[in-house]
Design a protein around this motif. Structure first.
Motif, PDB file in Angstrom:
ATOM      1  N   ASN A  39       0.805  -1.226   0.000  1.00  0.00           N
ATOM      2  CA  ASN A  39       0.000   0.000   0.000  1.00  0.00           C
ATOM      3  C   ASN A  39       0.832   1.268   0.000  1.00  0.00           C
ATOM      4  OD1 ASN A  39       0.945  -0.388   2.670  1.00  0.00           O
ATOM      5  ND2 ASN A  39      -0.661   0.943   3.471  1.00  0.00           N
ATOM      6  N   ARG A  40       2.170   1.146   0.122  1.00  0.00           N
ATOM      7  CA  ARG A  40       3.023   2.330   0.184  1.00  0.00           C
ATOM      8  C   ARG A  40       4.404   1.993  -0.376  1.00  0.00           C
ATOM      9  NH1 ARG A  40       5.951   2.508   5.237  1.00  0.00           N
ATOM     10  NH2 ARG A  40       5.874   4.776   5.156  1.00  0.00           N
ATOM     11  N   ARG A  41       5.144   3.029  -0.711  1.00  0.00           N
ATOM     12  CA  ARG A  41       6.470   2.837  -1.294  1.00  0.00           C
ATOM     13  C   ARG A  41       7.435   2.264  -0.237  1.00  0.00           C
ATOM     14  NH1 ARG A  41       9.212   5.978  -5.480  1.00  0.00           N
ATOM     15  NH2 ARG A  41       7.343   7.268  -5.493  1.00  0.00           N
ATOM     16  N   ILE A  42       8.110   1.191  -0.576  1.00  0.00           N
ATOM     17  CA  ILE A  42       9.115   0.591   0.300  1.00  0.00           C
ATOM     18  C   ILE A  42      10.305   0.149  -0.552  1.00  0.00           C
ATOM     19  CG2 ILE A  42       7.424  -0.220   2.006  1.00  0.00           C
ATOM     20  CD1 ILE A  42       7.777  -3.045   0.772  1.00  0.00           C
ATOM     21  N   SER A  43      11.351  -0.338   0.110  1.00  0.00           N
ATOM     22  CA  SER A  43      12.482  -0.948  -0.588  1.00  0.00           C
ATOM     23  C   SER A  43      12.688  -2.346  -0.026  1.00  0.00           C
ATOM     24  CB  SER A  43      13.760  -0.123  -0.399  1.00  0.00           C
ATOM     25  OG  SER A  43      13.660   1.127  -1.033  1.00  0.00           O
ATOM     26  N   ILE A  44      12.570  -3.348  -0.880  1.00  0.00           N
ATOM     27  CA  ILE A  44      12.795  -4.724  -0.448  1.00  0.00           C
ATOM     28  C   ILE A  44      14.286  -5.036  -0.537  1.00  0.00           C
ATOM     29  CG2 ILE A  44      12.445  -7.145  -1.091  1.00  0.00           C
ATOM     30  CD1 ILE A  44       9.577  -6.512  -1.681  1.00  0.00           C
ATOM     31  N   VAL A  45      14.820  -5.624   0.542  1.00  0.00           N
ATOM     32  CA  VAL A  45      16.254  -5.901   0.583  1.00  0.00           C
ATOM     33  C   VAL A  45      16.568  -7.386   0.649  1.00  0.00           C
ATOM     34  CG1 VAL A  45      16.850  -3.679   1.575  1.00  0.00           C
ATOM     35  CG2 VAL A  45      16.273  -5.568   3.094  1.00  0.00           C
ATOM     36  N   GLY A  46      15.562  -8.241   0.850  1.00  0.00           N
ATOM     37  CA  GLY A  46      15.836  -9.677   0.876  1.00  0.00           C
ATOM     38  C   GLY A  46      14.628 -10.491   1.291  1.00  0.00           C
ATOM     39  N   PHE A  47      14.820 -11.788   1.336  1.00  0.00           N
ATOM     40  CA  PHE A  47      13.789 -12.729   1.778  1.00  0.00           C
ATOM     41  C   PHE A  47      14.322 -13.520   2.974  1.00  0.00           C
ATOM     42  CE2 PHE A  47      12.644 -13.297  -2.999  1.00  0.00           C
ATOM     43  CZ  PHE A  47      11.895 -12.129  -2.982  1.00  0.00           C
ATOM     44  N   GLY A  48      13.378 -14.029   3.762  1.00  0.00           N
ATOM     45  CA  GLY A  48      13.699 -15.080   4.714  1.00  0.00           C
ATOM     46  C   GLY A  48      13.232 -16.403   4.123  1.00  0.00           C
ATOM     47  N   GLU A  57      13.162  -0.880  -5.233  1.00  0.00           N
ATOM     48  CA  GLU A  57      12.044   0.010  -4.942  1.00  0.00           C
ATOM     49  C   GLU A  57      10.725  -0.640  -5.360  1.00  0.00           C
ATOM     50  OE1 GLU A  57      11.377   4.714  -5.405  1.00  0.00           O
ATOM     51  OE2 GLU A  57      11.499   3.648  -7.315  1.00  0.00           O
ATOM     52  N   ILE A  58       9.773  -0.650  -4.440  1.00  0.00           N
ATOM     53  CA  ILE A  58       8.448  -1.221  -4.659  1.00  0.00           C
ATOM     54  C   ILE A  58       7.421  -0.104  -4.537  1.00  0.00           C
ATOM     55  CG2 ILE A  58       6.754  -2.891  -3.791  1.00  0.00           C
ATOM     56  CD1 ILE A  58       9.255  -4.170  -5.025  1.00  0.00           C
ATOM     57  N   LEU A  59       6.596   0.042  -5.552  1.00  0.00           N
ATOM     58  CA  LEU A  59       5.613   1.125  -5.588  1.00  0.00           C
ATOM     59  C   LEU A  59       4.238   0.613  -5.162  1.00  0.00           C
ATOM     60  CD1 LEU A  59       6.647   2.765  -8.986  1.00  0.00           C
ATOM     61  CD2 LEU A  59       7.372   3.395  -6.675  1.00  0.00           C
ATOM     62  N   PRO A  60       3.433   1.473  -4.581  1.00  0.00           N
ATOM     63  CA  PRO A  60       2.102   1.039  -4.143  1.00  0.00           C
ATOM     64  C   PRO A  60       1.215   0.633  -5.317  1.00  0.00           C
ATOM     65  CG  PRO A  60       2.365   3.425  -3.905  1.00  0.00           C
ATOM     66  CD  PRO A  60       3.709   2.882  -4.236  1.00  0.00           C
TER      67      PRO A  60
END
Length: 481
Positions: A355-364, A415-418
């Motif tokens: 729902n909002r802009r975030i930055s994904i840096v990895g997975f578990g 970068e992940i956009l909503p």
């Protein structure tokens, strides 16, 4: 001793500062200083303090015992008058010597001058007047047009208090669009505090900074100092594009034809600081591979680095740029852990939106049910509609045989956009692992420092090795808000 670069660099920098949108202070718009020549009877009685009396003597012929001809001008006119661009300024040796060790040595040292008139061709008149005003009255009068030449003059005559005021003025007006220009000057004038603030600004707003006009004007050493940083917040492919722009401008400065060979030549050591392994294969193919700046051998080796295992050695840094801002967060989409989940070369995939802009840096990811072991893994984030890979990493991780998750990180934040749909993908090679069950369609992360981050999960069409909303791999997404 004059600062490196000399007055020409300082004057050019002052023009750059003024042109970079710095607001003019009232002092900058002040009327030109008029040298007072007529004696004034009993002027002392009208001045209540020592500061007022010394301020009255500023640029005043009264009691003066030395004169400076300041500025780089043409030949003297008739009668020894200053040439065009020069200004004759009266001063008082005692006041100058009391405020500057350089002036003290000039007038009282073993090699002291006895001349009543001293030429200073490497100092701008406005900057010299700003220096004298400060020495006579502690008054600071600098503006966008004069700050760099005043900084140069303050350093030349060892007046650190005025130097600090200049740095404070520049710091107050520091922005992404003038950070590179100010960084060049901070390095030129050996101002580590200002240089550090410039670098912090470039780290936080790298794209804006490299898009500014001043970026292509920096010198090669400043370019290398920036490219060496692990903290830039920009995709490596875009950074490469900016470096190519700089190389084109440098070719023109050196009056070289703008060819691939000459761009490679002017870049020199800077080229080795581009982290090509951090790019996706698509980014590399669309940009560096076609630029002509890399040799055919380098292009082939980098393509092999992207596509085969074990990877051939490449002479480029593959250390991620840790351009992470904000607080690290993670969400887990499963409520329970089971065993066993097998791997046969098929990717585990799950779609999601936020729902909002975030930055994904990895997975578990889940690890082995058979005790400690190692996995090889490729992780990707794909923009679903465009089928475009935004980031990926071929890596590995070690697990200890517990039901815990194990972090696998991207080379740089993605970068992940909503409202845009993305696919999280992991292709593992290794023994059977744990897996998650009782999956959630919606996961909310709440943080006191930021708004709620809502993840919405959807099953991905096609063969996903069985991973779905309800169960499977990729239990955790690690991100920065």
């Amino acid at each position: 001793m004059a600062a490196a670069g000399g007055p020409e660099a300082a004057a050019a920098a002052s023009e750059g500062v003024a042109g970079a949108g710095l607001a003019a202070s009232p002092a900058a718009a002040a009327a030109p200083v008029v040298v007072q020549r007529e004696p004034v009877y009993n002027w002392q009685a009208t001045k209540r303090s020592l500061r007022e009396r010394f301020a009255f003597l500023f640029a005043n012929e009264l009691l003066s015992d030395v004169r400076f001809v300041v500025g780089k001008g043409g030949p003297r006119t008739g009668g020894g008058a200053p040439g065009p661009g020069q200004q004759r300024i009266p001063a008082h040796r005692f006041v100058l010597a009391a405020g500057s060790a350089v002036f003290d040595a000039m007038f009282n040292g073993g090699m002291a001058t006895t001349s009543a008139e001293i030429e200073l061709p490497d100092v701008e008149p406005a900057a010299f007047l700003a220096l004298l005003r400060f020495l006579y009255s502690d008054e600071v009068q600098i503006g966008p047009e004069t700050v760099m030449t005043t900084l140069y003059t303050a350093k030349k005559y060892a007046v650190p208090a005025l130097e600090a005021h200049c740095v404070e003025f520049l710091t107050k007006h520091l922005r992404a669009d003038n950070a590179f220009m100010l960084l060049t000057q901070a390095r030129l004038f050996d101002e580590p505090q200002l240089a550090s603030l410039c670098l912090d600004t470039i780290d936080k707003s790298t794209m804006d900074a490299i898009s500014a006009e001043g970026f292509t004007d920096i010198d090669i050493d400043t370019l290398c100092a920036v490219l060496e940083r692990d903290t830039l917040s920009i995709r490596e492919s875009r950074l490469f594009g900016a470096v190519v722009r700089w190389a084109e401008a440098e070719c023109q400065r050196q009056q070289l034809p703008v060819t691939s060979v000459n761009k490679q030549k002017v870049l020199g050591k800077a080229l080795s600081l581009i982290r090509f392994p951090l790019m996706t294969i698509e980014e590399f193919a669309a940009g560096p591979a076609q630029s002509g700046i890399l040799s055919d051998r380098e292009v082939v080796n980098l393509f092999l680095h992207f596509t085969v295992n074990p990877k051939p050695r490449v002479d480029y840094i593959d250390r991620p740029r840790c351009c992470l801002r904000g607080k690290e967060c993670s969400i887990n989409r499963f409520q329970q852990v089971e065993s066993r989940w097998g791997y046969s070369g098929t990717s585990d995939r799950i779609r999601f939106t936020v729902n909002r802009r975030i930055s994904i840096v990895g997975f578990g990811l889940y690890g082995s049910i058979h005790g400690p072991t190692d996995y090889q893994v490729n992780i990707q984030i794909i923009e679903y509609e465009k089928n475009q890979t935004l980031g990926q990493n071929d890596t590995g991780f070690s697990c200890d045989g517990t039901a815990s998750t194990f972090r696998v990180m991207f080379k740089e934040p993605i970068e992940i956009l909503p409202t845009v749909c993305y696919t999280a993908c992991a292709t593992l090679k290794g023994p059977d692992s744990h897996y998650g069950t009782k999956g959630l369609k919606k996961v909310i992360h709440e943080s006191p420092a930021s708004s709620k981050t809502c993840f919405f999960f959807f099953s991905s069409p096609g063969n996903n090795n069985g991973t779905s909303i309800e169960d499977g791999q990729i239990p955790e997404i690690i991100f920065y808000t």
